[in-house]
Write an enzyme that holds these catalytic residues in place. Sequence first.
Site, PDB file in Angstrom:
ATOM      1  N   ASP A 187      10.101  10.004  14.784  1.00 25.45           N
ATOM      2  CA  ASP A 187       8.718   9.965  14.268  1.00 25.45           C
ATOM      3  C   ASP A 187       7.896  11.135  14.804  1.00 25.45           C
ATOM      4  OD1 ASP A 187       8.343   9.214  16.885  1.00 25.45           O
ATOM      5  OD2 ASP A 187       7.285   7.347  16.430  1.00 25.45           O
ATOM      6  N   VAL A 207       6.921  11.778  17.687  1.00 30.41           N
ATOM      7  CA  VAL A 207       5.966  11.351  18.716  1.00 30.41           C
ATOM      8  C   VAL A 207       6.790  11.023  19.957  1.00 30.41           C
ATOM      9  CG1 VAL A 207       4.325   9.552  19.382  1.00 30.41           C
ATOM     10  CG2 VAL A 207       4.297  10.451  17.043  1.00 30.41           C
ATOM     11  N   THR A 248       6.709   7.036  21.757  1.00 34.50           N
ATOM     12  CA  THR A 248       7.186   5.822  21.080  1.00 34.50           C
ATOM     13  C   THR A 248       8.691   5.719  21.303  1.00 34.50           C
ATOM     14  OG1 THR A 248       7.441   7.091  19.037  1.00 34.50           O
ATOM     15  CG2 THR A 248       5.405   5.842  19.294  1.00 34.50           C
ATOM     16  N   GLU A 274      -1.602   2.694   6.428  1.00 33.89           N
ATOM     17  CA  GLU A 274      -1.623   3.768   5.420  1.00 33.89           C
ATOM     18  C   GLU A 274      -2.521   4.926   5.854  1.00 33.89           C
ATOM     19  OE1 GLU A 274       0.660   3.615   3.333  1.00 33.89           O
ATOM     20  OE2 GLU A 274       1.094   1.469   3.330  1.00 33.89           O
ATOM     21  N   HIS A 278       6.685   6.567  10.180  1.00 35.26           N
ATOM     22  CA  HIS A 278       7.126   5.245  10.626  1.00 35.26           C
ATOM     23  C   HIS A 278       7.782   5.353  12.002  1.00 35.26           C
ATOM     24  CE1 HIS A 278       7.181   3.999   6.185  1.00 35.26           C
ATOM     25  NE2 HIS A 278       6.132   3.446   6.771  1.00 35.26           N
ATOM     26  N   GLY A 319       0.834  -1.189   0.000  1.00 36.71           N
ATOM     27  CA  GLY A 319       0.000   0.000   0.000  1.00 36.71           C
ATOM     28  C   GLY A 319       0.872   1.243   0.000  1.00 36.71           C
ATOM     29  N   GLN A 332      13.915   3.806  17.986  1.00 36.53           N
ATOM     30  CA  GLN A 332      14.060   2.453  17.421  1.00 36.53           C
ATOM     31  C   GLN A 332      14.975   2.510  16.218  1.00 36.53           C
ATOM     32  OE1 GLN A 332      10.275   0.382  16.808  1.00 36.53           O
ATOM     33  NE2 GLN A 332      10.906  -0.320  14.803  1.00 36.53           N
TER      34      GLN A 332
END
Length: 253
Positions: free
Chosen positions: A185, A187, A190, A163, A172, A123, A193
């Site tokens: 990201d 945010v 989170t 998506e 991501h 997608g 990573q």
Amino acid sequence: RADVVTIPVVVHVVYASEEENVSREQIDSQIAVLNQDFRKANPDAAKVPSVWRDLADDARIEFRLADTDPSGAATDGIVRRRTTRSSFGDDEAVKFDDRGGSSAWPADRYLNLWVCRLEPWLGYAQFPGGPAETDGVVIGHTAFGTTGTAAEPYNLGRTATHEVGHWLNLRHIWGDDGDGCSGDDFVADTPNQGGPNFGAPAFPHISCGNAPDGDMFMNFMDYTDDRAMFMFTKGQGERMDACLAGPRSSLVA
Ligand code: ARG
Ligand code: ZN
Ligand code: CA
């Protein structure tokens, strides 16, 4: 934002073969997954590791097939268009009548969701702020919904959840810096990573010094299999709220 918002969706089914002409049942199965995942009503939310249970977010966003078309006429929210193109890539052709696709409905009033044979992607999505003619998400017919042509390991409707997350401005979770530890990201809740995770990792998976809990690979914005992703965080919910209060505010007016 106190109220649940409901986003009208138009599904464009662009097909060269009857297999690609996905059924109403398959479309309904996809809408149902979106309504679970963006309301924390997905049964697998119970699998969120206990360290992150308080972060798992009910984003208070719902989706329903449009009941009125752009001219004001009644509709079932599904446009079916036969094409001679045997498959589509990410060149946006599926979004235009004159390129073998189906042209977008006004992006300020509808979430456009195209379903077609898509190669080699599952997608792709357009972030807020782009051209209206190409706004929306495209999902391959083998990664769409939970029945019919949906194929393991992408047969639980999570490609569209991921998506639509992008369409609501989510990045991501690994920060799109390859395997590096400096990508963001945007945010706060989170974990930092390294790179994307695939398949169905065992908890915890450590990277970038994020021990002991490690990567939040069960987040919808990672690249794990459908059965291995089952949460948005509150911080991601705030980012989606900001999108619905800003660049996509016309959709919830
Ligand atoms: N944009 C990603 C891709 O096309 C979608 C990943 C979806 N992941 C999933 N488990 N359904 O590669
Ligand atoms: Zn993505
Ligand atoms: Ca990273």
